[in-house]
Design a protein around this motif. Structure first.
Motif, mmCIF file in Angstrom:
data_model
loop_
_atom_site.group_PDB
_atom_site.id
_atom_site.type_symbol
_atom_site.label_atom_id
_atom_site.label_comp_id
_atom_site.label_asym_id
_atom_site.label_seq_id
_atom_site.Cartn_x
_atom_site.Cartn_y
_atom_site.Cartn_z
ATOM 1 N N TYR A 156 1.089 -1.092 0.072
ATOM 2 C CA TYR A 156 -0.291 -0.130 -0.203
ATOM 3 C C TYR A 156 0.886 1.169 0.224
ATOM 4 O O TYR A 156 0.692 2.187 -0.346
ATOM 5 N N GLN A 160 0.922 4.235 -2.701
ATOM 6 C CA GLN A 160 0.604 5.304 -2.923
ATOM 7 C C GLN A 160 1.477 6.470 -2.976
ATOM 8 O O GLN A 160 1.542 7.487 -3.078
ATOM 9 N N PHE A 183 -8.291 -1.183 -5.893
ATOM 10 C CA PHE A 183 -7.780 0.103 -4.568
ATOM 11 C C PHE A 183 -8.680 0.898 -5.922
ATOM 12 O O PHE A 183 -8.966 1.150 -7.201
ATOM 13 N N HIS A 185 -8.465 5.423 -5.694
ATOM 14 C CA HIS A 185 -7.352 6.244 -5.855
ATOM 15 C C HIS A 185 -9.089 7.706 -6.556
ATOM 16 O O HIS A 185 -9.178 7.594 -7.838
ATOM 17 N N GLU A 244 -6.802 10.977 -1.813
ATOM 18 C CA GLU A 244 -7.153 9.176 -0.576
ATOM 19 C C GLU A 244 -7.092 8.399 -1.655
ATOM 20 O O GLU A 244 -7.869 8.589 -2.745
ATOM 21 N N LEU A 246 -8.362 5.041 -1.360
ATOM 22 C CA LEU A 246 -9.093 3.489 -0.605
ATOM 23 C C LEU A 246 -8.434 2.202 -1.181
ATOM 24 O O LEU A 246 -8.433 1.756 -2.427
ATOM 25 N N VAL A 247 -8.662 0.782 -0.177
ATOM 26 C CA VAL A 247 -8.800 0.136 -0.705
ATOM 27 C C VAL A 247 -9.586 -1.162 -0.147
ATOM 28 O O VAL A 247 -10.068 -0.545 1.313
ATOM 29 N N PRO A 253 -14.395 -0.584 3.063
ATOM 30 C CA PRO A 253 -13.039 0.343 3.064
ATOM 31 C C PRO A 253 -12.411 -0.192 4.110
ATOM 32 O O PRO A 253 -12.585 -0.449 5.030
ATOM 33 N N THR A 255 -9.113 0.653 4.077
ATOM 34 C CA THR A 255 -7.557 1.494 4.488
ATOM 35 C C THR A 255 -7.030 1.869 5.742
ATOM 36 O O THR A 255 -6.037 1.829 6.615
ATOM 37 N N SER A 259 -3.052 1.606 8.861
ATOM 38 C CA SER A 259 -2.340 2.444 8.678
ATOM 39 C C SER A 259 -1.880 2.962 10.220
ATOM 40 O O SER A 259 -2.688 1.556 10.852
#
Length: 259
Positions: A156, A160, A183, A185, A244, A246-247, A253, A255, A259
């Motif tokens: 990821y 990104q 994914f 974006h 952003e 997103l996955v 989602p 995402t 993190s």
């Protein structure tokens, strides 16, 4: 510019309802009439249909609207050309192999004067900025992870990074999937909706069609639909923030979990 449609779900589902409204934008309710395409993942396989005709005049699009192909990962695209002539090789989605998997990509936007250099493995067949960007993305992933597909937590941030680099050169809304993760974006405009129990009826914006999902689903079903602009007028769509990535997995989602 072009428009995007994606679907990610936890059980194989057909996209006929969403595609009915989406494809109308390819020359009937909007002017995205420079070709279209759609890709369905089925296991390791990927079934693709592309046509330089508009989606409202294409017999292949008629087939897709009527034939309920079930998939957990779908990407569709209707084109309004900014770079590259109207031709089959310039129709999205684009497909390439990486780490023994198909990867499929579609782009909405414009990357002016974009011309990657030093490409060793992936080359564009057509002459769109979109396909060139896709090749650069996969080339970058292949270089960073030469020994095979990494865990999503490692993949990821690299995706990104290359996404931010490409987005800095222009408008870069895209959908990308390998049939495992999905994914999405947002550069300027992209939104999504998650349909899950309790299901309700939905009405298309572009066609006078209503579907009651309570009649077509089980309580455990979950479907995420991603689109450039909302496809229905009686549901709440969530906008994706510019910048952003997103996955989606199994219709949700995920995402924040990375993190």
């Amino acid at each position: 510019m072009c428009q995007l449609l994606g679907m990610n779900c936890n059980v194989p589902t057909d996209i006929c309802f969403s595609f009915e409204g989406f494809s109308a934008r390819g020359g009937k309710t909007d002017d995205h009439s420079d070709g279209w395409g759609i890709a369905f993942f089925e296991g390791k396989g990927c079934r693709m249909f592309i046509d330089p005709k508009s989606s409202v005049s294409s017999p292949i699009a008629d087939f897709v609207r009527c034939y309920p192909i079930h998939s957990t990962h779908v990407i569709a695209h209707i084109r309004k050309a900014t770079q590259g002539e109207i031709a089959l090789e310039n129709c999205h989605p684009f497909r390439r192999e990486l780490w023994g998997q198909y990867w499929v990509f579609a782009h909405n936007g414009d990357l002016p004067n974009f011309s990657p250099v030093g490409m060793q493995f992936y080359q564009a067949v057509g002459n769109t900025d979109s396909e060139k960007a896709f090749c650069l993305m996969l080339e970058t992933l292949r270089e960073r992870f030469p020994f095979g597909k990494p865990p999503l937590e490692e993949l990821y941030p690299v995706l990104q990074e290359v996404t931010d680099k490409l987005a800095s050169t222009g408008i870069f809304n895209y959908l990308l999937t390998n049939g495992e993760h999905f994914f999405a974006h947002c550069s300027t405009k992209l939104c999504y909706i998650v349909r899950q129990a309790p299901f309700a009826a939905a009405h298309l914006i572009d066609e006078d069609v209503t579907v009651d999902f309570r009649e077509l689903t089980t309580p455990s079903d979950r479907v995420a639909v991603i689109a450039t602009t909302p496809l229905t007028d009686n549901e709440v769509w969530t906008p994706i923030a510019p910048g952003e990535l997103l996955v989606f997995q199994d219709g949700l989602p995920i995402t924040k979990e990375l993190s």
